[in-house]
Design a protein around this motif. Structure first.
Motif, PDB file in Angstrom:
ATOM      1  N   GLU A   1      35.950 -84.480 -39.500  1.00 37.42           N
ATOM      2  CA  GLU A   1      35.892 -85.676 -38.668  1.00 37.42           C
ATOM      3  C   GLU A   1      36.037 -86.984 -39.356  1.00 37.42           C
ATOM      4  O   GLU A   1      36.686 -87.766 -39.080  1.00 37.42           O
ATOM      5  N   GLU A   2      35.376 -86.895 -40.490  1.00 34.52           N
ATOM      6  CA  GLU A   2      35.482 -88.025 -41.339  1.00 34.52           C
ATOM      7  C   GLU A   2      36.817 -88.103 -42.064  1.00 34.52           C
ATOM      8  O   GLU A   2      37.348 -89.305 -42.214  1.00 34.52           O
ATOM      9  N   LYS A   3      37.691 -87.080 -42.069  1.00 33.54           N
ATOM     10  CA  LYS A   3      39.174 -87.083 -42.502  1.00 33.54           C
ATOM     11  C   LYS A   3      39.952 -87.182 -41.415  1.00 33.54           C
ATOM     12  O   LYS A   3      41.267 -87.360 -41.585  1.00 33.54           O
ATOM     13  N   GLY A   4      39.414 -87.589 -40.186  1.00 26.92           N
ATOM     14  CA  GLY A   4      40.242 -87.982 -39.085  1.00 26.92           C
ATOM     15  C   GLY A   4      40.998 -86.360 -38.513  1.00 26.92           C
ATOM     16  O   GLY A   4      41.989 -86.589 -37.959  1.00 26.92           O
TER      17      GLY A   4
ATOM     18  N   GLY B   1      40.804 -85.453 -34.576  1.00 25.00           N
ATOM     19  CA  GLY B   1      41.233 -86.746 -33.712  1.00 25.00           C
ATOM     20  C   GLY B   1      42.322 -86.451 -32.836  1.00 25.00           C
ATOM     21  O   GLY B   1      43.326 -85.319 -33.013  1.00 25.00           O
TER      22      GLY B   1
END
Length: 320
Positions: free
Chosen positions: A238-241, A244
């Protein structure tokens, strides 16, 4: 199965290989792991990868029990040293930990030597001279036949090679980076001078981006999936996108190409990695025989990828 040289060097490994991160000791017990290793070998896979850190050493121990069935010269085994425990000298790339780490790994693997040992990450706290000399000792003393690195930058690799040259030490021959359709920069751009200059090969991990490239997360996280079981991994993605809508839109477009080729999205993603001439082997992480067979079909899909299809995939991946 095709066998590729590790860079310019003589060692030949299967273009698809079997890893043990997260699976051995976490998702698979010894019976399940044994079944998969046997089937992998029967399918032509000769390269098996593990690390001292996987399941706190249990992955190595399980693999060691299983590999006793095979003739040693028929298999290529690699492990990685960095995270060996909680003590002040149980982690990193000091001479002390590298030597104690490889001795402990060999004991768990029940082997006299591994074919490749990797420095699992760079260690800014240890002079590169110390690490290089320790790896040279490990190879010259037959504890490993080759050494390599994992997730080192091109700059760090360049420095390691220069120090090897200066100290007349054995050079690293292979890097183990993450590489997939969504993580491409390092393998496709940053390392370009390294392949040509030093003849290093690549054994790449996470070809399906922890399952993202199967398409199974497009509409949420299924209950029994890897991301449901490992919340830290989900948080990292999620932090790395990578969870999305932008990514999911690309996956939907890639799925259409996969459908045209009569392939699964996962097989297309694996085939994409295999197209890179600098990749020696793509490491699979599987939890069932069915998944193994499904992934192996990527070799056939690779042959279906015409230049037009490759260009179409590139356009999708590079679309911001």
């Amino acid at each position: 199965m095709n066998y590729r040289k590790v860079g310019k060097w003589g060692l030949k490994i299967s273009e698809l290989s079997l890893g043990s991160w997260i699976t051995f000791g976490n998702q698979l017990d010894i019976a399940g792991a044994k079944e998969i290793v046997r089937e992998a070998f029967k399918s032509g896979i000769n390269f098996f990868d593990t690390a001292e850190a996987y399941a706190n050493g249990m992955a190595e121990a399980m693999l060691g029990d299983i590999l006793k069935e095979f003739k040693r010269s028929d298999i290529v085994v690699s492990t990685k040293i960095f995270w060996g425990g909680n003590g002040p000298n149980d982690r990193g790339l000091s001479r002390k930990h590298l030597l104690e780490g490889i001795w402990a790994s060999l004991k768990r693997l029940q082997l006299d030597y591994v074919d490749i040992v990797y420095c699992h990450r760079p260690d800014p706290e240890v002079p590169i001279e110390e690490t290089v000399m320790a790896m040279d000792y490990i190879v010259r003393n037959g504890l490993a036949l080759y050494w390599g690195t994992s997730e080192w930058s091109a700059e760090e690799l360049e420095e390691a090679h220069k120090v090897c040259e200066k100290l007349n030490c054995i050079h690293p021959v292979v890097e183990q980076p993450q590489y997939n359709m969504l993580v491409r920069e390092r393998v496709e751009k940053e390392y370009l001078p390294i392949y040509e200059k030093y003849g290093m090969g690549l054994t790449t991990w996470s070809p399906l981006a922890s399952g993202v490239l199967t398409g199974k997360y497009n509409n949420g996280i299924p209950e029994n999936s890897r991301l449901a079981k490992f919340p830290n991994l989900r948080k990292h993605l999620e932090e790395k996108g990578m969870l999305g809508e932008k990514v999911f839109e690309k996956l939907r477009k890639l799925q259409k190409i996969a459908d045209q080729l009569d392939a699964k999205l996962s097989q297309l993603a694996l085939a994409w990695c295999l197209l890179n001439p600098n990749v020696s082997s793509v490491i699979l992480g599987v939890t069932s025989i069915e998944q193994l067979h499904e992934n192996l079909k990527a070799i056939e899909i690779k042959e279906k990828l015409s230049q037009d299809v490759i260009d179409e995939i590139k356009e999708i991946l590079e679309d911001e």
